[in-house]
Design a protein around this motif. Structure first.
Motif, short mmCIF file in Angstrom:
data_model
loop_
_atom_site.label_atom_id
_atom_site.label_comp_id
_atom_site.label_asym_id
_atom_site.label_seq_id
_atom_site.Cartn_x
_atom_site.Cartn_y
_atom_site.Cartn_z
N UNK A 1 1.02 -1.35 -0.05
CA UNK A 1 -0.03 -0.05 0.01
C UNK A 1 0.94 1.12 -0.04
N UNK A 2 0.83 2.08 -1.04
CA UNK A 2 1.56 3.28 -1.35
C UNK A 2 0.91 4.48 -0.23
N UNK A 3 2.22 5.14 0.35
CA UNK A 3 1.67 6.20 0.95
C UNK A 3 1.95 7.41 -0.15
N UNK A 4 0.89 8.09 -0.33
CA UNK A 4 1.04 9.19 -1.20
C UNK A 4 1.47 10.45 -0.47
N UNK A 5 0.89 10.82 0.70
CA UNK A 5 1.25 11.95 1.28
C UNK A 5 0.86 11.82 2.57
N UNK B 1 -7.25 8.46 4.14
CA UNK B 1 -7.99 8.66 3.07
C UNK B 1 -7.46 7.66 1.86
N UNK B 2 -7.97 7.19 0.86
CA UNK B 2 -7.62 6.26 -0.05
C UNK B 2 -8.02 7.26 -1.48
N UNK B 3 -6.92 7.57 -1.90
CA UNK B 3 -6.55 8.37 -3.19
C UNK B 3 -7.34 9.65 -2.88
N UNK B 4 -7.21 10.29 -2.00
CA UNK B 4 -7.82 11.53 -1.54
C UNK B 4 -9.29 11.61 -1.03
N UNK B 5 -9.79 10.34 -1.05
CA UNK B 5 -11.33 10.29 -0.69
C UNK B 5 -11.30 9.57 0.84
N UNK C 1 -3.30 15.84 14.53
CA UNK C 1 -3.95 14.77 13.66
C UNK C 1 -3.01 14.44 12.48
N UNK C 2 -2.83 13.14 12.15
CA UNK C 2 -2.10 12.61 11.04
C UNK C 2 -3.21 12.51 10.08
N UNK C 3 -2.89 13.42 9.06
CA UNK C 3 -3.73 12.80 7.63
C UNK C 3 -3.17 12.13 6.68
N UNK C 4 -3.17 11.12 6.37
CA UNK C 4 -2.64 10.15 5.51
C UNK C 4 -3.40 9.68 4.12
N UNK C 5 -2.62 10.07 2.99
CA UNK C 5 -3.46 9.67 1.93
C UNK C 5 -2.73 8.45 0.96
N UNK D 1 -14.74 1.58 4.11
CA UNK D 1 -14.18 0.36 4.56
C UNK D 1 -12.73 0.37 3.49
N UNK D 2 -11.63 0.00 4.30
CA UNK D 2 -10.28 -0.12 3.74
C UNK D 2 -10.30 -1.08 2.54
N UNK D 3 -10.85 -2.49 2.78
CA UNK D 3 -10.67 -3.52 2.09
C UNK D 3 -11.98 -4.14 1.68
N UNK D 4 -13.21 -3.54 2.42
CA UNK D 4 -14.50 -3.93 2.19
C UNK D 4 -15.07 -4.94 3.16
#
Length: 219
Positions: A141-145, A193-197, A152-156, A201-204
């Motif tokens: 899983x890639x950490x984009x930002x 966030x997953x691709x900014x959204x 608060x940590x905000x990770x995309x 659920x992370x994986x359903x």
């Protein structure tokens, strides 16, 4: 008697002619007679005339000299910014066993210059392990930002299809992330966030809290 008058007349005529010749003005001498005149061409192409009453003075010929170009100053060397000193920290990270039956704690050393780098390096430590009994749950899983503000940590992140896990693996992945990042006391919440959204659920399989806190993560 006549001969005497004849000779007398001729003599008088000759005297008149001689007298007339004696009154003829002499030719005027040249203006510059007796003077030495020297003409010199100077370096600019004009003519200079020197008269010095018979004595000759040397006149220097001016030679045009080329104008020297001003030296171009060398550019000042640009000082490179000094890299900030990094701190080192030994932290706890969490994996699962090969059968995905439980979380397995481990230790990792990280180096960082600021809080954002500290949390990013902690996430990287979650992604790999040299121990075959410790299986990373976030390895694909890639950490984009990642940002940190007001506790608060905000990770995309970006989750490719090959990173999909079953229900047990997804639950362990969320717990591993919470355990790793909440060990830093200044972290109060984590927004994933997953691709900014924001996703349910992370994986359903497991609900993803927005944001995650120590309380809703069971810590």
């Amino acid at each position: 008697m006549n001969k005497k008058w004849t000779y007398a007349g001729i003599s008088a005529l000759l005297l008149l002619v001689i007298a007339g010749c004696g009154d003829k003005p002499a030719a005027a001498p040249a203006d510059n007679a007796g003077q030495d005149s020297t003409t010199v061409v100077n370096g600019a192409g004009s003519t200079a005339k020197s008269t010095n009453g018979g004595s000759e003075d040397a006149i220097a010929t001016a030679t045009a000299q080329p104008t020297a170009e001003p030296a171009t100053p060398s550019p000042a060397a640009t000082e490179q910014p000094t890299a900030p000193d990094k701190k080192s920290l030994n932290i706890s990270v969490y994996f699962t066993d090969p059968q995905q039956m439980e979380l397995v704690p481990a230790k990792a050393d990280i180096s960082y210059a600021n809080d954002v780098e500290k949390y990013s390096e902690a996430y990287k430590a979650l992604q790999s392990s040299t121990n075959p009994d410790q299986i990373p749950l976030w390895g694909k899983i890639e950490l984009k930002s990642l940002k940190f503000a007001d506790g608060q940590i905000t990770m995309d992140i970006h989750k490719p299809d090959e990173a999909q896990l079953g229900a047990g693996g997804e639950a362990f992945a969320i717990s591993a992330l919470a355990e790793t990042l909440f060990q830093f006391k200044e972290v109060k919440s984590i927004e994933v966030l997953v691709d900014g959204e924001k996703v349910e659920s992370l994986m359903g399989h497991v609900d993803l809290e927005h944001p995650m806190t120590r309380e809703n993560s069971g810590l």
